[in-house]
Design an enzyme around this catalytic site. Structure first.
Site, PDB file in Angstrom:
ATOM      1  N   CYS A   1       0.889  -1.077  -0.172  1.00 54.06           N
ATOM      2  CA  CYS A   1       0.091  -0.013   0.090  1.00 54.06           C
ATOM      3  C   CYS A   1       0.956   1.399  -0.016  1.00 54.06           C
ATOM      4  O   CYS A   1       2.309   1.149   0.251  1.00 54.06           O
ATOM      5  CB  CYS A   1      -1.001  -0.049   1.309  1.00 54.06           C
ATOM      6  SG  CYS A   1       0.128   0.040   2.711  1.00 54.06           S
TER       7      CYS A   1
ATOM      8  N   GLU B   1       0.066  -0.795  15.229  1.00 49.68           N
ATOM      9  CA  GLU B   1      -0.642   0.441  14.784  1.00 49.68           C
ATOM     10  C   GLU B   1      -1.443   0.487  16.014  1.00 49.68           C
ATOM     11  O   GLU B   1      -1.716   1.798  16.691  1.00 49.68           O
ATOM     12  CB  GLU B   1      -1.662   0.150  13.803  1.00 49.68           C
ATOM     13  CG  GLU B   1      -2.406   1.162  13.352  1.00 49.68           C
ATOM     14  CD  GLU B   1      -3.366   0.996  12.241  1.00 49.68           C
ATOM     15  OE1 GLU B   1      -3.101   0.245  11.362  1.00 49.68           O
ATOM     16  OE2 GLU B   1      -4.550   1.367  12.301  1.00 49.68           O
TER      17      GLU B   1
ATOM     18  N   THR C   1      -6.812   0.368  10.955  1.00 41.69           N
ATOM     19  CA  THR C   1      -6.931   0.537   9.692  1.00 41.69           C
ATOM     20  C   THR C   1      -7.270  -0.596   8.525  1.00 41.69           C
ATOM     21  O   THR C   1      -7.611  -0.567   7.521  1.00 41.69           O
ATOM     22  CB  THR C   1      -5.793   1.477   9.045  1.00 41.69           C
ATOM     23  OG1 THR C   1      -4.753   0.797   9.070  1.00 41.69           O
ATOM     24  CG2 THR C   1      -5.980   2.783   9.701  1.00 41.69           C
TER      25      THR C   1
ATOM     26  N   CYS D   1      -8.743   1.872   6.419  1.00 47.42           N
ATOM     27  CA  CYS D   1      -8.403   2.350   5.166  1.00 47.42           C
ATOM     28  C   CYS D   1      -8.797   2.277   3.834  1.00 47.42           C
ATOM     29  O   CYS D   1      -9.155   0.890   3.551  1.00 47.42           O
ATOM     30  CB  CYS D   1      -6.810   1.686   5.215  1.00 47.42           C
ATOM     31  SG  CYS D   1      -5.802   2.606   3.707  1.00 47.42           S
TER      32      CYS D   1
ATOM     33  N   SER E   1       1.096 -11.076   8.945  1.00 50.85           N
ATOM     34  CA  SER E   1       0.253  -9.972   8.437  1.00 50.85           C
ATOM     35  C   SER E   1      -1.204 -10.040   8.512  1.00 50.85           C
ATOM     36  O   SER E   1      -1.942 -11.178   8.261  1.00 50.85           O
ATOM     37  CB  SER E   1       0.582  -9.836   6.822  1.00 50.85           C
ATOM     38  OG  SER E   1      -0.549  -8.942   5.980  1.00 50.85           O
ATOM     39  N   SER E   2      -1.766  -9.119   9.377  1.00 49.32           N
ATOM     40  CA  SER E   2      -3.202  -9.250   9.797  1.00 49.32           C
ATOM     41  C   SER E   2      -4.152  -9.259   8.438  1.00 49.32           C
ATOM     42  O   SER E   2      -4.920  -9.910   8.197  1.00 49.32           O
ATOM     43  CB  SER E   2      -3.737  -7.996  10.715  1.00 49.32           C
ATOM     44  OG  SER E   2      -2.885  -7.792  11.635  1.00 49.32           O
ATOM     45  N   ASN E   3      -3.721  -8.076   7.502  1.00 52.96           N
ATOM     46  CA  ASN E   3      -4.716  -7.944   6.571  1.00 52.96           C
ATOM     47  C   ASN E   3      -4.219  -9.034   5.633  1.00 52.96           C
ATOM     48  O   ASN E   3      -5.491  -9.391   4.665  1.00 52.96           O
ATOM     49  CB  ASN E   3      -4.605  -6.500   5.955  1.00 52.96           C
ATOM     50  CG  ASN E   3      -3.292  -6.324   4.826  1.00 52.96           C
ATOM     51  OD1 ASN E   3      -3.241  -6.832   3.946  1.00 52.96           O
ATOM     52  ND2 ASN E   3      -2.319  -5.482   5.289  1.00 52.96           N
TER      53      ASN E   3
ATOM     54  N   SER F   1       1.634  -5.926   2.373  1.00 51.04           N
ATOM     55  CA  SER F   1       2.809  -6.041   2.866  1.00 51.04           C
ATOM     56  C   SER F   1       3.714  -7.168   1.868  1.00 51.04           C
ATOM     57  O   SER F   1       4.649  -7.282   2.391  1.00 51.04           O
ATOM     58  CB  SER F   1       2.860  -6.499   4.395  1.00 51.04           C
ATOM     59  OG  SER F   1       1.849  -7.700   4.392  1.00 51.04           O
TER      60      SER F   1
END
Ligand code: SF4
Length: 293
Positions: free
Chosen positions: A12, A129, A165, A201, A229-231, A273
């Protein structure tokens, strides 16, 4: 065989800017430390390490003096800025502007709300975050991740709900609805006591929508992300719902070539990421395999 890398996958803007900042500083030939992993991707961390970036934890950060430390896109709590000031550390602040803006909103909220209001953040408690966001409230914010965590909230008091986000919109809406229901059970009316701010986000939101289409366009989906990675986990679940033949793995070494047997189209995608070069490596490995068979 069609092999398509999703053009919308990969870093991103926040992560990209942080990595660009790190590379620029490293080019000057000085020692640069990064507080925590610059991105949730081991392969990219190793690449930057080979260029000289030194990743440190909080314990080491507190002991450093007179040097340069990069704060990554996830942002930091006020305490980190204070430590840097005391120890004469020059901060290279790569906090994503979207995260900074959310930090400011939460800070304003805590300053404005009356004594009994509660800031609730939907997020992962130990995520960098979220630590930065909670820091804006002097540690007062309540972090919730799943429905079970909602017992932490006092439903007789006003609730101000925010989201990390990178959270999924569907999950945010489910949690918000449940908070509303619980307030109604206690007070009879939720409108006055719940203020919710959908602070996910827009880049993550757009990817959710886009990946739903992308996952349906291919026989199989190869989702590349670091398990940290969470997302990555969240976006992979979206692919898996649309296309059950979706596979999650970290790099080209973990690609199982049996997955691509007898398929005519392969979609390669990843998290915010996931470096683009890693997706390209997976594609190259598939092409090599086709040439050999
Ligand atoms: S996901 Fe969005 S908010 Fe988070 S670092 Fe990337 S651009 Fe910034």
């Amino acid at each position: 065989m069609i092999i398509e890398i999703d053009l919308y996958s990969g870093f991103c803007t926040g992560v990209k800017k942080a990595i660009d900042r790190a590379e620029k500083e490293l080019e000057k030939g000085e020692t640069v430390y990064c507080l925590g992993d610059i991105v949730h991707n081991t392969q990219e961390i190793l690449r930057l390490k080979s260029m000289g970036l030194i990743t440190i934890d909080y314990k080491t950060f507190k002991e450093l003096k007179n040097c340069k430390v990069l704060f990554r896109a996830h942002g930091e709590p006020p305490e980190s800025y204070e430590i840097a000031r005391k120890n004469n550390i020059r901060i290279i602040d790569a906090t994503c502007s979207i995260v900074s803006s959310l930090q400011r909103k939460i800070k304003c909220s805590i300053d404005r709300i009356s004594g009994d209001g509660q800031i609730v953040i939907l997020g992962k408690e130990d995520h960098a975050e979220v630590i930065g966001l909670v820091g804006q409230t002097g540690g007062k914010a309540i972090v919730v991740e799943q429905l079970d965590d909602l017992t932490k909230i006092d439903y007789t008091k006003p609730v101000y709900l925010y989201a990390q986000t990178t959270k999924a919109k569907d999950h945010f809406l489910i949690m918000k609805e449940e908070i509303k229901n619980r307030i109604k059970q206690v007070k009879g009316d939720s409108e006055e006591t719940l203020s919710s701010f959908e602070t996910i986000c827009v880049q993550v939101l757009n990817r959710e929508t886009h990946l739903r289409n992308f996952a349906g366009q291919h026989d199989i989906i190869l989702f590349i992300s670091d398990p940290k990675s969470s997302n990555g986990k969240m976006l992979y679940e979206i692919c898996k719902k649309i296309n059950p033949r979706s596979f999650f793995f970290s790099d080209e070494k973990e690609l199982d070539l049996n997955w691509i047997k007898n398929v005519s189209s392969v979609g390669i995608c990843g998290a915010t990421s996931t470096p683009h070069w890693l997706m390209q490596k997976v594609k190259n490995k598939i092409i090599e395999n086709i040439k050999l068979t």
